[in-house]
Design an enzyme around this catalytic site. Sequence first.
Site, mmCIF file in Angstrom:
data_model
loop_
_atom_site.group_PDB
_atom_site.id
_atom_site.type_symbol
_atom_site.label_atom_id
_atom_site.label_comp_id
_atom_site.label_asym_id
_atom_site.label_seq_id
_atom_site.Cartn_x
_atom_site.Cartn_y
_atom_site.Cartn_z
ATOM 1 N N CYS A 139 23.023 18.030 21.663
ATOM 2 C CA CYS A 139 23.525 19.445 21.480
ATOM 3 C C CYS A 139 23.461 19.469 19.986
ATOM 4 C CB CYS A 139 24.654 19.610 22.079
ATOM 5 S SG CYS A 139 24.879 21.015 21.763
ATOM 6 N N CYS A 196 26.089 21.538 18.724
ATOM 7 C CA CYS A 196 27.479 20.520 18.728
ATOM 8 C C CYS A 196 27.510 19.885 17.281
ATOM 9 C CB CYS A 196 27.463 20.199 19.515
ATOM 10 S SG CYS A 196 27.116 21.002 21.615
ATOM 11 N N ASP A 197 26.175 19.327 16.662
ATOM 12 C CA ASP A 197 26.801 18.003 16.180
ATOM 13 C C ASP A 197 25.118 17.966 15.277
ATOM 14 O OD1 ASP A 197 27.903 16.692 18.391
ATOM 15 O OD2 ASP A 197 26.507 16.437 19.721
#
Length: 303
Positions: free
Chosen positions: A131, A134-135
Amino acid sequence: MIYDCIVIGGGPAGLSSAIYLRRALKSVLLIEKGVFGGQITTSPKVENYPGFKEISGLELGTKMYEQSKELGVETMYGEVSKITKNEDLFQVFVGDKQYQSKVVIYATGASPRKLGVLNEEKLVGSGISYCATCDGAFFKGKTVCVVGGGNTAVDDALYLSNVAQKVYVIHRRDTFRGEPVKVAILKEKENVSCIMNATVKEVIGDSQVKQIVLNVKGKEQTLDVDGIFVAIGQVPNTTILEDFVPLNDNGYIKTNLQLETSVAGFYAAGDVREKQVRQLTTATNDGTIASVMAIEYLNTLKD
Ligand code: NAP
Protein backbone atom coordinates in the site's frame (compact mmCIF):
# COMPACT_ATOMS: atom_id res chain seq x y z
CA MET A 1 -31.58 -11.82 17.81
CA ILE A 2 -32.12 -12.93 14.23
CA TYR A 3 -31.11 -10.25 11.75
CA ASP A 4 -32.82 -9.92 8.40
CA CYS A 5 -29.38 -9.62 6.86
CA ILE A 6 -25.76 -9.96 7.85
CA VAL A 7 -23.47 -8.10 5.48
CA ILE A 8 -19.89 -9.31 5.61
CA GLY A 9 -17.39 -6.70 4.46
CA GLY A 10 -17.68 -2.94 4.98
CA GLY A 11 -16.33 -1.65 1.68
CA PRO A 12 -18.42 0.20 -0.93
CA ALA A 13 -20.30 -2.99 -1.93
CA GLY A 14 -21.18 -3.93 1.66
CA LEU A 15 -22.01 -0.36 2.67
CA SER A 16 -24.28 0.16 -0.35
CA SER A 17 -26.08 -3.10 0.49
CA ALA A 18 -26.52 -2.05 4.11
CA ILE A 19 -27.88 1.38 3.10
CA TYR A 20 -30.48 -0.14 0.76
CA LEU A 21 -31.54 -2.76 3.31
CA ARG A 22 -32.03 -0.19 6.06
CA ARG A 23 -34.04 2.05 3.76
CA ALA A 24 -36.31 -0.97 3.27
CA LEU A 25 -36.49 -1.17 7.09
CA LYS A 26 -34.63 -4.49 7.32
CA SER A 27 -32.40 -5.15 10.32
CA VAL A 28 -28.74 -5.30 9.31
CA LEU A 29 -25.53 -6.34 11.01
CA LEU A 30 -22.45 -5.23 9.07
CA ILE A 31 -19.20 -6.99 9.97
CA GLU A 32 -15.81 -5.60 8.93
CA LYS A 33 -12.39 -6.95 9.83
CA GLY A 34 -10.29 -3.93 8.87
CA VAL A 35 -11.46 -0.44 7.94
CA PHE A 36 -15.02 0.60 7.15
CA GLY A 37 -14.83 2.02 3.63
CA GLY A 38 -12.60 -0.83 2.46
CA GLN A 39 -9.82 -0.70 -0.13
CA ILE A 40 -10.85 2.69 -1.47
CA THR A 41 -9.80 4.35 1.80
CA THR A 42 -6.17 3.90 0.71
CA SER A 43 -6.66 5.87 -2.55
CA PRO A 44 -5.49 9.45 -2.09
CA LYS A 45 -7.61 10.76 -4.94
CA VAL A 46 -10.81 9.40 -6.49
CA GLU A 47 -11.82 11.18 -9.68
CA ASN A 48 -14.22 8.70 -11.27
CA TYR A 49 -17.08 8.46 -8.79
CA PRO A 50 -20.01 10.44 -10.22
CA GLY A 51 -21.03 13.39 -8.11
CA PHE A 52 -17.54 13.96 -6.72
CA LYS A 53 -15.14 15.56 -9.18
CA GLU A 54 -12.35 14.86 -6.74
CA ILE A 55 -12.46 13.33 -3.30
CA SER A 56 -10.06 11.29 -1.19
CA GLY A 57 -10.93 7.60 -0.87
CA LEU A 58 -10.88 7.92 2.91
CA GLU A 59 -13.40 10.77 2.85
CA LEU A 60 -15.68 8.94 0.41
CA GLY A 61 -15.52 5.68 2.40
CA THR A 62 -16.16 7.55 5.64
CA LYS A 63 -19.18 9.32 4.13
CA MET A 64 -20.65 5.96 3.05
CA TYR A 65 -20.06 4.55 6.52
CA GLU A 66 -21.65 7.58 8.23
CA GLN A 67 -24.65 7.35 5.93
CA SER A 68 -25.15 3.69 6.89
CA LYS A 69 -24.87 4.52 10.61
CA GLU A 70 -27.40 7.35 10.35
CA LEU A 71 -29.85 4.86 8.82
CA GLY A 72 -29.39 2.51 11.77
CA VAL A 73 -27.05 -0.15 10.42
CA GLU A 74 -25.51 -2.09 13.30
CA THR A 75 -21.77 -2.42 12.73
CA MET A 76 -19.03 -4.44 14.37
CA TYR A 77 -15.37 -5.27 13.87
CA GLY A 78 -14.45 -8.92 13.59
CA GLU A 79 -13.20 -11.63 11.26
CA VAL A 80 -15.76 -14.19 10.13
CA SER A 81 -14.27 -17.68 10.43
CA LYS A 82 -17.19 -19.84 9.25
CA ILE A 83 -20.68 -19.62 7.76
CA THR A 84 -23.28 -22.37 7.95
CA LYS A 85 -26.96 -22.62 7.03
CA ASN A 86 -29.48 -24.60 9.07
CA GLU A 87 -33.24 -24.56 8.83
CA ASP A 88 -33.36 -21.49 6.59
CA LEU A 89 -31.14 -19.44 8.88
CA PHE A 90 -27.50 -18.54 8.42
CA GLN A 91 -25.01 -18.84 11.25
CA VAL A 92 -22.05 -16.47 10.99
CA PHE A 93 -19.16 -17.23 13.34
CA VAL A 94 -16.87 -14.48 14.65
CA GLY A 95 -14.40 -15.57 17.32
CA ASP A 96 -16.40 -17.56 19.88
CA LYS A 97 -19.65 -15.79 18.99
CA GLN A 98 -22.35 -16.78 16.54
CA TYR A 99 -24.76 -14.42 14.76
CA GLN A 100 -27.90 -15.48 12.89
CA SER A 101 -29.69 -14.01 9.89
CA LYS A 102 -32.20 -14.82 7.19
CA VAL A 103 -29.89 -13.66 4.39
CA VAL A 104 -26.18 -12.97 3.99
CA ILE A 105 -24.51 -10.57 1.58
CA TYR A 106 -20.86 -11.49 1.22
CA ALA A 107 -18.78 -8.48 0.17
CA THR A 108 -15.31 -9.11 1.56
CA GLY A 109 -13.42 -7.88 -1.49
CA ALA A 110 -9.92 -9.02 -2.28
CA SER A 111 -6.42 -8.76 -0.78
CA PRO A 112 -3.11 -7.90 -2.46
CA ARG A 113 -1.49 -10.75 -4.39
CA LYS A 114 1.96 -11.69 -3.07
CA LEU A 115 5.07 -11.96 -5.25
CA GLY A 116 5.86 -15.36 -3.79
CA VAL A 117 9.65 -14.85 -3.77
CA LEU A 118 12.33 -15.52 -1.18
CA ASN A 119 12.33 -13.14 1.83
CA GLU A 120 9.00 -11.51 0.89
CA GLU A 121 7.12 -12.58 3.99
CA LYS A 122 10.04 -11.81 6.29
CA LEU A 123 10.44 -8.25 5.00
CA VAL A 124 6.80 -7.12 4.95
CA GLY A 125 6.81 -3.92 6.99
CA SER A 126 10.62 -3.75 6.70
CA GLY A 127 10.74 -2.36 3.19
CA ILE A 128 8.05 -4.43 1.48
CA SER A 129 4.60 -2.90 1.29
CA TYR A 130 1.33 -3.54 -0.51
CA CYS A 131 0.00 0.00 0.00
CA ALA A 132 1.90 3.00 -1.31
CA THR A 133 -0.42 5.58 0.17
CA CYS A 134 -0.20 3.92 3.60
CA ASP A 135 3.59 3.48 3.70
CA GLY A 136 4.99 5.81 1.04
CA ALA A 137 5.85 8.55 3.53
CA PHE A 138 8.49 6.30 5.14
CA PHE A 139 10.51 6.49 1.91
CA LYS A 140 10.97 10.24 1.64
CA GLY A 141 14.12 10.92 -0.41
CA LYS A 142 14.85 7.20 -0.83
CA THR A 143 14.94 4.75 -3.73
CA VAL A 144 11.93 2.50 -4.21
CA CYS A 145 10.43 0.23 -6.81
CA VAL A 146 6.86 -0.61 -7.72
CA VAL A 147 6.12 -4.04 -9.14
CA GLY A 148 3.12 -4.34 -11.49
CA GLY A 149 1.65 -2.78 -14.60
CA GLY A 150 -2.00 -2.12 -13.77
CA ASN A 151 -3.72 1.05 -12.58
CA THR A 152 -2.70 0.43 -8.99
CA ALA A 153 0.99 0.17 -9.93
CA VAL A 154 0.79 3.30 -12.07
CA ASP A 155 -1.05 5.24 -9.34
CA ASP A 156 1.45 4.03 -6.74
CA ALA A 157 4.43 5.02 -8.88
CA LEU A 158 2.95 8.47 -9.53
CA TYR A 159 2.33 8.95 -5.83
CA LEU A 160 5.80 7.74 -4.86
CA SER A 161 7.48 9.93 -7.49
CA ASN A 162 6.47 12.90 -5.33
CA VAL A 163 7.91 11.36 -2.18
CA ALA A 164 10.91 9.20 -3.06
CA GLN A 165 14.07 10.37 -4.77
CA LYS A 166 13.93 7.59 -7.37
CA VAL A 167 11.20 5.18 -8.46
CA TYR A 168 11.65 2.09 -10.61
CA VAL A 169 8.56 0.47 -12.08
CA ILE A 170 9.04 -3.23 -12.79
CA HIS A 171 6.55 -4.85 -15.14
CA ARG A 172 6.55 -8.33 -16.60
CA ARG A 173 5.34 -7.34 -20.08
CA ASP A 174 6.30 -4.61 -22.56
CA THR A 175 3.01 -2.69 -22.26
CA PHE A 176 1.14 -1.39 -19.24
CA ARG A 177 -2.36 -2.48 -18.39
CA GLY A 178 -3.04 0.85 -16.61
CA GLU A 179 -4.92 3.75 -18.25
CA PRO A 180 -2.85 5.26 -21.11
CA VAL A 181 -3.43 8.82 -19.82
CA LYS A 182 -1.86 7.96 -16.48
CA VAL A 183 0.93 5.92 -18.07
CA ALA A 184 1.83 8.93 -20.24
CA ILE A 185 2.08 11.15 -17.15
CA LEU A 186 4.25 8.53 -15.45
CA LYS A 187 6.64 8.36 -18.39
CA GLU A 188 7.15 12.14 -18.19
CA LYS A 189 8.37 11.92 -14.59
CA GLU A 190 12.12 12.55 -14.46
CA ASN A 191 12.72 10.41 -11.39
CA VAL A 192 10.81 7.37 -12.70
CA SER A 193 12.41 4.57 -14.74
CA CYS A 194 10.29 1.74 -16.15
CA ILE A 195 11.94 -1.65 -16.47
CA MET A 196 9.79 -3.73 -18.80
CA ASN A 197 9.80 -7.49 -19.47
CA ALA A 198 11.14 -7.97 -15.97
CA THR A 199 10.15 -10.40 -13.23
CA VAL A 200 11.25 -10.44 -9.62
CA LYS A 201 13.61 -13.30 -8.73
CA GLU A 202 14.50 -12.46 -5.18
CA VAL A 203 14.51 -9.78 -2.50
CA ILE A 204 17.74 -9.33 -0.57
CA GLY A 205 17.92 -8.04 3.00
CA ASP A 206 18.21 -9.38 6.54
CA SER A 207 16.18 -7.00 8.68
CA GLN A 208 15.49 -4.42 5.96
CA VAL A 209 15.14 -4.52 2.17
CA LYS A 210 18.51 -3.83 0.50
CA GLN A 211 18.22 -5.08 -3.07
CA ILE A 212 15.85 -6.59 -5.57
CA VAL A 213 17.04 -9.16 -8.09
CA LEU A 214 15.27 -9.15 -11.45
CA ASN A 215 15.16 -11.32 -14.50
CA VAL A 216 15.05 -8.88 -17.43
CA LYS A 217 14.61 -10.70 -20.73
CA GLY A 218 16.60 -13.63 -19.39
CA LYS A 219 19.39 -11.51 -17.86
CA GLU A 220 19.82 -10.98 -14.15
CA GLN A 221 19.79 -7.38 -12.91
CA THR A 222 20.15 -6.23 -9.30
CA LEU A 223 18.87 -2.88 -8.06
CA ASP A 224 19.70 -1.22 -4.75
CA VAL A 225 16.34 -0.22 -3.26
CA ASP A 226 15.06 0.84 0.16
CA GLY A 227 11.46 -0.09 -0.51
CA ILE A 228 9.43 -2.44 -2.70
CA PHE A 229 5.77 -1.71 -3.38
CA VAL A 230 3.96 -4.76 -4.70
CA ALA A 231 0.93 -3.92 -6.90
CA ILE A 232 0.26 -7.07 -8.91
CA GLY A 233 -3.47 -7.44 -8.43
CA GLN A 234 -5.68 -9.05 -5.90
CA VAL A 235 -6.87 -12.41 -4.64
CA PRO A 236 -10.45 -12.78 -3.38
CA ASN A 237 -11.11 -13.26 0.33
CA THR A 238 -13.05 -16.50 0.00
CA THR A 239 -11.06 -19.20 1.81
CA ILE A 240 -13.84 -19.73 4.38
CA LEU A 241 -16.33 -20.37 1.58
CA GLU A 242 -14.58 -23.26 -0.13
CA ASP A 243 -17.09 -25.88 1.02
CA PHE A 244 -20.06 -23.54 1.13
CA VAL A 245 -20.62 -21.99 -2.32
CA PRO A 246 -19.11 -22.65 -5.76
CA LEU A 247 -16.00 -20.59 -6.56
CA ASN A 248 -14.27 -20.26 -9.93
CA ASP A 249 -10.69 -21.46 -10.55
CA ASN A 250 -9.30 -18.17 -9.19
CA GLY A 251 -11.38 -18.34 -6.02
CA TYR A 252 -14.02 -15.75 -6.97
CA ILE A 253 -17.65 -16.48 -6.04
CA LYS A 254 -19.91 -17.51 -8.91
CA THR A 255 -23.20 -15.60 -9.07
CA ASN A 256 -26.01 -15.09 -11.53
CA LEU A 257 -27.14 -11.64 -12.72
CA GLN A 258 -29.20 -11.21 -9.54
CA LEU A 259 -25.98 -11.83 -7.57
CA GLU A 260 -27.49 -14.96 -6.10
CA THR A 261 -25.23 -17.93 -5.42
CA SER A 262 -26.30 -21.55 -5.42
CA VAL A 263 -27.23 -21.20 -1.72
CA ALA A 264 -30.68 -19.57 -1.36
CA GLY A 265 -30.41 -16.27 0.54
CA PHE A 266 -26.64 -16.01 0.11
CA TYR A 267 -25.54 -13.18 -2.20
CA ALA A 268 -22.10 -11.98 -3.27
CA ALA A 269 -21.23 -8.38 -4.15
CA GLY A 270 -18.16 -6.40 -5.18
CA ASP A 271 -14.62 -7.50 -5.98
CA VAL A 272 -15.12 -10.90 -4.34
CA ARG A 273 -17.39 -12.21 -7.08
CA GLU A 274 -16.58 -13.46 -10.55
CA LYS A 275 -16.88 -10.53 -12.97
CA GLN A 276 -14.99 -8.53 -15.54
CA VAL A 277 -14.78 -5.00 -14.15
CA ARG A 278 -13.75 -4.29 -10.56
CA GLN A 279 -14.21 -0.59 -9.87
CA LEU A 280 -15.67 1.53 -7.09
CA THR A 281 -18.79 2.16 -9.17
CA THR A 282 -19.26 -1.52 -9.99
CA ALA A 283 -18.90 -2.37 -6.29
CA THR A 284 -21.71 0.01 -5.31
CA ASN A 285 -23.69 -1.31 -8.29
CA ASP A 286 -23.28 -4.84 -6.95
CA GLY A 287 -24.28 -3.76 -3.45
CA THR A 288 -27.45 -2.27 -4.88
CA ILE A 289 -28.39 -5.36 -6.90
CA ALA A 290 -27.62 -7.83 -4.10
CA SER A 291 -29.59 -5.87 -1.51
CA VAL A 292 -32.61 -5.24 -3.76
CA MET A 293 -32.74 -8.96 -4.56
CA ALA A 294 -32.23 -9.81 -0.89
CA ILE A 295 -35.11 -7.50 0.08
CA GLU A 296 -37.37 -9.22 -2.46
CA TYR A 297 -36.33 -12.61 -1.08
CA LEU A 298 -36.89 -11.50 2.53
CA ASN A 299 -40.35 -10.26 1.62
CA THR A 300 -41.27 -13.74 0.36
CA LEU A 301 -40.29 -15.40 3.65
CA LYS A 302 -42.93 -16.13 6.27
CA ASP A 303 -42.27 -14.59 9.72
P1 NAP B 1 -4.67 -5.51 -12.31
O1 NAP B 1 -5.35 -4.53 -13.21
O2 NAP B 1 -5.11 -6.92 -12.31
O3 NAP B 1 -3.11 -5.45 -12.68
C1 NAP B 1 -2.20 -6.30 -12.08
C2 NAP B 1 -0.85 -6.10 -12.73
O4 NAP B 1 0.09 -6.94 -12.07
C3 NAP B 1 -0.84 -6.46 -14.21
O5 NAP B 1 -0.07 -5.54 -14.90
C4 NAP B 1 -0.22 -7.86 -14.21
O6 NAP B 1 0.56 -8.10 -15.34
C5 NAP B 1 0.70 -7.81 -13.02
N1 NAP B 1 0.86 -9.11 -12.38
C6 NAP B 1 -0.13 -9.99 -12.00
N2 NAP B 1 0.41 -11.06 -11.38
C7 NAP B 1 1.75 -10.88 -11.40
C8 NAP B 1 2.85 -11.62 -10.91
N3 NAP B 1 2.67 -12.79 -10.29
N4 NAP B 1 4.08 -11.11 -11.08
C9 NAP B 1 4.27 -9.93 -11.71
N5 NAP B 1 3.27 -9.16 -12.18
C10 NAP B 1 2.03 -9.63 -12.03
O7 NAP B 1 -4.71 -5.05 -10.77
P2 NAP B 1 -4.75 -3.59 -10.13
O8 NAP B 1 -3.78 -2.68 -10.76
O9 NAP B 1 -4.66 -3.82 -8.66
O10 NAP B 1 -6.21 -3.08 -10.45
C11 NAP B 1 -7.38 -3.85 -10.08
C12 NAP B 1 -8.61 -3.17 -10.65
O11 NAP B 1 -8.81 -1.93 -10.00
C13 NAP B 1 -8.49 -2.87 -12.13
O12 NAP B 1 -9.74 -3.03 -12.74
C14 NAP B 1 -8.06 -1.43 -12.16
O13 NAP B 1 -8.41 -0.75 -13.35
C15 NAP B 1 -8.80 -0.89 -10.95
N6 NAP B 1 -8.14 0.31 -10.42
C16 NAP B 1 -8.56 1.50 -10.88
C17 NAP B 1 -7.95 2.66 -10.43
C18 NAP B 1 -8.41 3.99 -10.96
O14 NAP B 1 -9.27 4.02 -11.84
N7 NAP B 1 -7.88 5.08 -10.47
C19 NAP B 1 -6.92 2.60 -9.50
C20 NAP B 1 -6.49 1.35 -9.06
C21 NAP B 1 -7.13 0.20 -9.55
P3 NAP B 1 -0.11 -8.28 -16.80
O15 NAP B 1 -0.46 -6.90 -17.25
O16 NAP B 1 0.98 -8.92 -17.58
O17 NAP B 1 -1.29 -9.18 -16.61
